[in-house]
Scaffold this active site. Structure first.
Site, PDB file in Angstrom:
ATOM      1  N   CYS A  25      14.243  -5.269  21.681  1.00  0.00           N
ATOM      2  CA  CYS A  25      13.578  -3.960  21.560  1.00  0.00           C
ATOM      3  C   CYS A  25      12.057  -4.113  21.503  1.00  0.00           C
ATOM      4  O   CYS A  25      11.315  -3.309  22.074  1.00  0.00           O
ATOM      5  CB  CYS A  25      14.065  -3.232  20.300  1.00  0.00           C
ATOM      6  SG  CYS A  25      15.845  -2.975  20.272  1.00  0.00           S
TER       7      CYS A  25
HETATM    8  C1  BEZ Z   1      17.487  -6.795  20.094  1.00  0.00           C
HETATM    9  O1  BEZ Z   1      16.684  -5.888  20.271  1.00  0.00           O
HETATM   10  O2  BEZ Z   1      17.175  -7.953  20.281  1.00  0.00           O
HETATM   11  C2  BEZ Z   1      18.896  -6.487  19.673  1.00  0.00           C
HETATM   12  C3  BEZ Z   1      19.166  -5.367  18.912  1.00  0.00           C
HETATM   13  C4  BEZ Z   1      20.468  -5.124  18.509  1.00  0.00           C
HETATM   14  C5  BEZ Z   1      21.475  -5.993  18.874  1.00  0.00           C
HETATM   15  C6  BEZ Z   1      21.191  -7.103  19.659  1.00  0.00           C
HETATM   16  C7  BEZ Z   1      19.885  -7.360  20.061  1.00  0.00           C
END
Ligand code: BEZ
Length: 219
Positions: A46
């Site tokens: 994210c």
């Molecule tokens: C991420 O943004 O890296 C992420 C968020 C939730 C689950 C898996 C990855």
């Protein structure tokens, strides 16, 4: 994506964002708007996605497009996280608002729930959903990615350009099209109409079927 889909009007929800409270229709106004959700603040994928969106802010602004991020974390968390995003993406500022949805009402109504992702309390988290909303507040395009796969913002920009060109010129764009390349005349336009609509001319591909449906022009 069951629920909210292409052609649907985006619900006029009241949202709290890092830029204050607003109703979605007021925020959209008469602009193209990209509403994109992410699973959570302070997570790696994210952070790269929102940083990339920040890096492309000028590109979207030139196309008169508004951006709205969204996750279930609260506004205070978003504001803290923005410092990390900007540190990770030097030279870029997160100037677009990020909406909060601690009660998970908005992600349900916008069809952004990921059934496979839950927080430590077992609450739903958003998918990497993205709606491109037209100035008429209807959904023109949706992407739906899982938490493990970061989106390609070049593709978001490319798809947006296709949508804007299609809306303006009544054309369609072929596979792997890039801005500046020839576009297609849709089947609903007859050759007679095409001559009027595209005085610059068009080329019809010769095909074994002899059907004249693959027509390219430049707009
Ligand atoms: C991420 O943004 O890296 C992420 C968020 C939730 C689950 C898996 C990855």
């Amino acid at each position: 994506m069951p629920g909210l889909t292409l052609g649907d009007t985006i619900p006029n929800l009241e949202v709290e964002t890092t830029h204050g409270r607003t109703k979605l229709h007021d925020y959209i106004g008469d602009r193209w708007t990209i509403i994109f959700s992410h699973p959570g603040d302070f997570t790696p994928v994210c952070t790269t996605e929102l940083g990339k969106m920040a890096a492309y802010t000028e590109e979207f602004a030139r196309r008169e497009v508004k951006l709205l991020g969204l996750s279930c974390d609260d506004v205070q968390s978003h504001k803290e996280w923005i410092k990390d995003i900007e540190a990770y993406t030097p030279g870029s500022k997160v100037t677009y608002p990020i909406a909060a949805d601690p009660k998970r009402e908005i992600i349900k109504q916008l069809n952004m729930v990921d059934p496979d992702e839950k927080d430590s309390s077992g609450n739903n988290l958003p998918s990497r959903a993205l709606h491109i909303v037209g100035p008429d507040k209807k959904i023109k395009l949706s992407f739906l990615y899982p938490a493990s796969t970061g989106r390609n913002m070049d593709e978001v920009l490319r798809a947006l350009e296709s949508l804007q060109k299609a809306a303006k010129h009544k054309i369609a764009t072929p596979a792997n099209w890039k801005p500046g390349e020839p576009v297609l005349i849709p089947p609903s336009v007859s050759n007679e109409q095409a001559k009027r609509m595209f005085p610059q001319g068009f080329q019809t591909c010769g095909l074994p079927s002899k059907k004249e449906y693959l027509r390219f022009t430049q707009v």
